[in-house]
Design an enzyme around this catalytic site. Structure first.
Site, mmCIF file in Angstrom:
data_model
loop_
_atom_site.group_PDB
_atom_site.id
_atom_site.type_symbol
_atom_site.label_atom_id
_atom_site.label_comp_id
_atom_site.label_asym_id
_atom_site.label_seq_id
_atom_site.Cartn_x
_atom_site.Cartn_y
_atom_site.Cartn_z
ATOM 1 N N LYS A 1 48.493 31.936 36.066
ATOM 2 C CA LYS A 1 49.413 32.404 37.112
ATOM 3 C C LYS A 1 49.970 31.242 37.926
ATOM 4 O O LYS A 1 51.112 31.290 38.373
ATOM 5 C CB LYS A 1 48.724 33.417 38.025
ATOM 6 C CG LYS A 1 48.493 34.733 37.327
ATOM 7 C CD LYS A 1 48.355 35.891 38.268
ATOM 8 C CE LYS A 1 48.413 37.178 37.476
ATOM 9 N NZ LYS A 1 47.731 38.282 38.101
ATOM 10 N N LYS B 1 48.793 39.171 27.360
ATOM 11 C CA LYS B 1 48.420 40.541 27.739
ATOM 12 C C LYS B 1 49.606 41.242 28.410
ATOM 13 O O LYS B 1 50.461 40.577 29.009
ATOM 14 C CB LYS B 1 47.195 40.538 28.655
ATOM 15 C CG LYS B 1 47.462 40.020 30.038
ATOM 16 C CD LYS B 1 46.335 40.313 31.013
ATOM 17 C CE LYS B 1 46.722 39.735 32.360
ATOM 18 N NZ LYS B 1 45.933 40.062 33.483
ATOM 19 N N LYS C 1 52.680 43.452 34.620
ATOM 20 C CA LYS C 1 53.518 44.460 35.287
ATOM 21 C C LYS C 1 55.018 44.172 35.307
ATOM 22 O O LYS C 1 55.757 44.863 35.980
ATOM 23 C CB LYS C 1 52.996 44.665 36.716
ATOM 24 C CG LYS C 1 51.661 45.395 36.754
ATOM 25 C CD LYS C 1 51.059 45.450 38.147
ATOM 26 C CE LYS C 1 49.652 46.006 38.108
ATOM 27 N NZ LYS C 1 48.761 45.391 39.067
HETATM 28 P P1 TYM Z 1 45.149 44.242 38.087
HETATM 29 O O1 TYM Z 1 46.001 45.057 38.939
HETATM 30 O O2 TYM Z 1 45.704 43.002 37.476
HETATM 31 O O3 TYM Z 1 44.554 45.114 36.902
HETATM 32 C C1 TYM Z 1 43.932 46.351 37.157
HETATM 33 C C2 TYM Z 1 42.997 46.691 35.999
HETATM 34 O O4 TYM Z 1 43.742 46.808 34.778
HETATM 35 C C3 TYM Z 1 43.143 45.983 33.779
HETATM 36 N N1 TYM Z 1 44.222 45.444 32.929
HETATM 37 C C4 TYM Z 1 44.259 45.553 31.592
HETATM 38 N N2 TYM Z 1 43.430 46.116 30.703
HETATM 39 C C5 TYM Z 1 43.765 46.069 29.381
HETATM 40 N N3 TYM Z 1 44.914 45.486 28.924
HETATM 41 C C6 TYM Z 1 45.785 44.902 29.785
HETATM 42 N N4 TYM Z 1 46.917 44.363 29.346
HETATM 43 C C7 TYM Z 1 45.473 44.917 31.181
HETATM 44 N N5 TYM Z 1 46.115 44.444 32.296
HETATM 45 C C8 TYM Z 1 45.322 44.770 33.340
HETATM 46 C C9 TYM Z 1 42.442 44.875 34.541
HETATM 47 O O5 TYM Z 1 41.412 44.306 33.772
HETATM 48 C C10 TYM Z 1 41.937 45.626 35.750
HETATM 49 O O6 TYM Z 1 40.695 46.257 35.451
HETATM 50 N N6 TYM Z 1 41.715 41.553 40.049
HETATM 51 C C11 TYM Z 1 41.777 42.948 39.695
HETATM 52 C C12 TYM Z 1 41.862 43.842 40.919
HETATM 53 C C13 TYM Z 1 40.626 43.762 41.746
HETATM 54 C C14 TYM Z 1 39.330 44.207 41.361
HETATM 55 C C15 TYM Z 1 38.476 43.911 42.463
HETATM 56 C C16 TYM Z 1 38.840 44.815 40.212
HETATM 57 C C17 TYM Z 1 40.526 43.237 42.992
HETATM 58 N N7 TYM Z 1 39.225 43.322 43.431
HETATM 59 C C18 TYM Z 1 37.109 44.224 42.413
HETATM 60 C C19 TYM Z 1 37.468 45.131 40.177
HETATM 61 C C20 TYM Z 1 36.626 44.832 41.273
HETATM 62 C C21 TYM Z 1 42.925 43.135 38.712
HETATM 63 O O7 TYM Z 1 42.907 42.604 37.670
HETATM 64 O O8 TYM Z 1 43.934 43.908 39.031
#
Ligand code: TYM
Length: 324
Positions: A115, A195, A198
């Site tokens: 990122k 991957k 958004k």
């Molecule tokens: P975020 O918003 O990037 O993703 C949210 C969840 O979606 C999963 N994910 C995916 N899984 C499979 N294939 C993909 N292409 C893909 N893109 C995203 C991510 O693994 C995630 O589970 N940092 C976290 C948010 C967060 C969090 C936490 C999670 C903040 N604090 C504490 C767990 C515990 C995140 O990745 O958000």
């Protein structure tokens, strides 16, 4: 009796896509059903500020993700559902953890490296992102964290932080496990080596109508290089396994074996299946977006419940480390 504490969230940085759904939300819904789990599901609005954002978008994304959780089936009576920024203890605990974590451990995080490259000027929140994540998890003494495959390195860091804290100041935190039915990473449609994230046409959103899904799928890259299995095609099969039937998968795998795979047919079926899968969800979400007061009430109630637990953990932490 609740023997397991589950914590997870998604960033408020845009509409959720089917990678978020399959990697995270779907698991959350399963865990929410269990009698033995207490689940905390929140919207990581503070993490939404780690890459470029503007205030209007941040608030509308937050509401959008909140409506998405509820429409998908998160039940605020069963699970504790709230906004990260409403429970101030997350940020305080994150500061404590910042002061226990060497910079080197943060610089080697692959998400940071990826990122930071795509940001004009990466902010320090992007570097300390996994520390805030560790605080989100440990403040509720989570035992398991359901996430997609891309987050395992961050959960490992949360485990390291917990261990370090416990060894140095006395045990408070369990070491949380990563919860994954099967490691899952849905890839970008337009660049299937990466991957799904958004932005742009690379992602199928949970909100997309079948027509929009078809438009995006038409552009999905399916080229094969040097006789290797095409990651784009495998990604389409992965989606078919999740949203279609076994017969459909067998049928197209058969075509693939005979070198006669009809992509237009596969994409059409996929668009229809994914679109149908989310019909009810899309209707509920529209309804919820029209009920902003209800959303605010539910989130305030969740924050209240979360705060009680978070305040107790922070009290224990402060006692251990000598903060008066
Ligand atoms: P975020 O918003 O990037 O993703 C949210 C969840 O979606 C999963 N994910 C995916 N899984 C499979 N294939 C993909 N292409 C893909 N893109 C995203 C991510 O693994 C995630 O589970 N940092 C976290 C948010 C967060 C969090 C936490 C999670 C903040 N604090 C504490 C767990 C515990 C995140 O990745 O958000």
């Amino acid at each position: 009796m609740k023997s397991e504490t589950i914590v997870s969230g998604a960033r408020a940085s845009g509409k959720l896509h089917i990678g978020n759904y399959l990697g995270a939300l779907k698991q959350w819904l399963e865990l929410q059903k269990k009698e033995t789990t207490q689940c905390y599901f929140f919207i990581a609005d503070l993490h939404g500020m780690t890459t470029s954002f503007n205030p209007k978008e941040l608030s509308s994304n937050t509401l959008d993700v909140a409506a998405t959780y509820l429409a998908a089936g998160i039940d605020p009576k069963k699970s504790i559902f709230f906004l990260q920024n409403h429970v101030l203890e997350h940020a305080t605990l994150s500061w404590v953890f910042n002061c226990l974590t060497p910079l080197g451990e943060l610089y080697r995080m692959t998400q940071f490296k990826d990122k930071a490259q795509s940001e004009d000027q990466a902010n320090s929140g992007l570097l300390t992102y996994p520390i805030l994540m560790a605080a989100d998890i440990l403040i509720y003494k989570a035992t398991a964290v359901p996430v997609g495959d891309d987050q395992t390195q961050h959960i490992e860091l949360a485990r390291t932080v917990a261990r370090k804290f416990n060894n140095r100041f006395g045990k408070i935190f369990p070491e949380p496990q990563t919860y994954m039915r099967k490691p899952l990473r849905i890839m970008s449609l337009t660049d299937p080596e990466k991957k799904m994230s958004k932005t742009g046409d690379e992602a199928l959103l949970m909100d997309d109508e079948p027509k929009e899904i078809m438009r995006k799928l038409k552009k999905a890259v399916t080229a094969t290089e040097g006789g290797k299995k095409s990651p784009g095609v495998e990604n389409l099969f992965l989606l078919l396994e999740h949203f279609g039937t076994k017969e459909q998968t067998d049928y197209f795998r058969g075509q693939q074996k005979n070198d006669s795979l009809k992509f237009s047919e596969l994409k059409e079926i996929l668009a229809r299946d994914i679109g149908n899968y989310f019909v009810e969800y899309r209707e509920k979400k529209q309804e919820l977006l029209g009920k902003k007061e209800y959303l605010a009430e539910v989130l305030a109630d969740g924050a209240n419940r979360a705060h009680k637990v978070a305040a107790q953990t922070l009290f224990e932490v402060k006692q251990k480390i000598g903060l008066l």
